[in-house]
Scaffold this active site. Structure first.
Site: not given
Ligand code: ASP
Length: 324
Positions: A13, A56, A89-90
């Site tokens: 993200t 991710s 973050t995932d």
């Molecule tokens: N769905 C996103 C990912 O992990 C979430 C994020 O980056 O906060 O790529």
């Protein structure tokens, strides 16, 4: 001489944009993080490299191992004083933990990301990246293993987990708390990660599923894996480490086939122990040869098992590697 900080982008993200009409978030054509370079250069000599631009959930253990190799090579350059990785973050905690388990460098390695995309009001990516760069330049950040910098906090890769789907304060370390904090003026550490272990991996692929147990778990769900090409399995068991008795025969068969069965608790916090002596209780599981894993959640226990398999550690020696 140690000078530059390398920022390695992998996606997430932090590198995405939100559509103004639909507010749907996705990767853009350009990597928006490059626009921050001049701002970051006011704090440290930074150099940015794009490794991937992936959400991710698209990151696999193979990609994590590639990233570990890249970070290893960069860290050997004496011009480099630290490495910051931007990541979705995932699965950030899984990548960070694999780096922690495989990197030998004592230079700062920081993983960060964002909960809000680049063009959203209150975007947290720029501040998380800036604070990561500041942390990477700090002399007290050396020799602490892989760190996660997020929302003014520093966490150890081993203990951190994503706890909220949208809050910018999503990363927490349930058993230990953060190891440091970041203010506008300073960076303070108040604890050191307890153990630093490093494994030399070959880069080989292994299949290791993670299975969460639920009340009334149907044994056929686990038996399915008896006929699959897996090299290990992680069970997220109940409470202090107990399972429904109906799955004991399947567990026994995995162990007989020399497939390691690692057990963590599905609780957010606490320990698995050989405490309960009823059918399916921890006491019985221990005697059967189930490996008890403490201090890691299910997804991280799986990463650890993948690393142990790849490091060709003998299965009968696994237990101490999974103790807290
Ligand atoms: N769905 C996103 C990912 O992990 C979430 C994020 O980056 O906060 O790529």
């Amino acid at each position: 001489m140690n000078e530059k900080i390398i920022i390695l982008n992998t996606g997430g993200t932090i590198a995405m944009e939100s559509d103004e009409l639909s507010s749907a978030v996705k990767p853009g054509i350009h990597q928006p993080l490059h626009a921050l370079i001049n701002r970051l250069k006011q704090y440290a000599p930074v150099e940015m490299q794009d490794l991937y631009n992936l959400p991710s959930p698209h990151i696999t253990p193979q990609r994590m191992k590639e990233l570990s190799q890249t970070v290893h090579h960069l860290s050997e350059d004496e011009q480099v004083q630290g490495i910051v990785i931007t990541h979705g973050t995932d699965t950030l905690e899984e990548t960070a933990f694999l780096l922690d388990l495989t990197l030998t460098t004592d230079k700062p390695v920081i993983v960060t990301g964002a909960m809000r995309s680049n063009n959203e009001l209150g975007a947290d990516g720029p501040i998380n990246l800036l604070e990561s760069v500041r942390t990477a330049t700090h002399k007290k950040s050396w020799n602490r293993g892989t760190l996660i910098v997020f929302n003014n906090e520093i966490h150890a890769a081993r203990y951190v987990t994503k706890t909220h789907t949208s809050s910018v304060a999503t990363f927490k370390s349930p058993s230990t708390g953060p190891i440091g904090s970041i203010t506008k003026r300073d960076i303070s550490y108040f604890q050191s990660p307890f153990r630093q272990e490093v494994y030399q991996i070959q880069g080989n692929h292994h299949n290791v599923p993670l299975v969460k147990l639920v009340a009334g778990f149907d044994p056929s769900w686990l038996e399915f894996f008896l006929n699959q090409p897996i090299q290990g399995i992680v069970l997220e068991a109940f409470g202090a480490g107990n399972v429904p008795p109906a799955i004991l025969p399947a567990i026994n068969q995995f162990i007989k086939k020399n497939i390691p069965v690692v057990m963590v608790s599905r609780c957010y916090n606490g320990y698995v122990q050989d405490l309960y002596d009823y059918e399916g209780g921890g006491n019985q599981l221990k005697k059967m040869g189930v490996i008890f894993c403490n201090g890691l959640n299910g997804q991280k226990a799986r990463i650890k098992l993948l690393v142990l398999l790849d490091a060709q550690i003998k299965i009968e020696d696994y237990s101490p590697h999974f103790s807290f």
